[in-house]
Design a protein around this motif. Structure first.
Motif, short mmCIF file in Angstrom:
data_model
loop_
_atom_site.label_atom_id
_atom_site.label_comp_id
_atom_site.label_asym_id
_atom_site.label_seq_id
_atom_site.Cartn_x
_atom_site.Cartn_y
_atom_site.Cartn_z
N ILE A 21 43.03 41.34 36.89
CA ILE A 21 42.56 42.69 36.75
C ILE A 21 43.79 43.41 36.69
N SER A 31 36.34 41.42 30.89
CA SER A 31 36.74 42.32 31.96
C SER A 31 37.83 43.15 31.83
N ASP A 61 31.26 44.53 33.60
CA ASP A 61 31.90 44.95 34.82
C ASP A 61 32.31 43.65 35.66
N TRP A 62 33.53 44.09 35.65
CA TRP A 62 34.40 42.98 36.23
C TRP A 62 34.05 42.47 37.74
N THR A 106 35.07 35.81 29.17
CA THR A 106 34.81 36.73 30.34
C THR A 106 36.30 37.46 30.68
N LEU A 107 37.34 36.75 30.62
CA LEU A 107 38.23 37.57 30.97
C LEU A 107 38.77 38.75 30.05
#
Length: 115
Positions: free
Chosen positions: A115, A86, A92-93, A82-83
């Protein structure tokens, strides 16, 4: 013909000499992703409603995690994916950020810092 061979040799030498920097950049990226994945996975697991540890935390910090929270942050591997997604635009973060924001504002700020 010799000019082209010499240019090719210089180009290959240049590419080979930059591989060391590339490897260290990838190692650093992996370490950052791994560190933040541990933090976010721990936060989501800690806030599971059946967790015994969650019973000892203040009431406002112990909200149950939605299914998206487990989907994106349920294990270390999925958290790392997921990181990475992102950062590179695979997801989409704001979507994986929502379950963290539901937990506590600290996790929201931490994700934004990542981010």
């Amino acid at each position: 013909v010799i000019r082209f061979v010499r240019a090719l040799r210089v180009m290959l030498y240049s590419i080979a000499s930059t591989l060391k920097s590339l490897v260290w950049a990838v190692v650093l990226l992996f370490m950052v992703i791994y560190s933040f994945a541990i933090i976010f996975t721990h936060a989501v697991i800690l806030h599971q409603p059946d967790s015994q540890v969650a019973a000892h935390i203040e009431e406002d910090l112990c909200r149950p995690v939605a299914s998206d929270g487990v989907k994106y942050w349920g294990s270390l591997g999925t958290s790392m994916l997921t990181l990475l997604e992102s950062v590179i635009g695979g997801v989409d973060w704001q979507v994986p950020m929502a379950p963290l924001a539901d937990l506590h504002w600290v996790w929201l700020v931490t994700f934004i810092f990542y981010i």
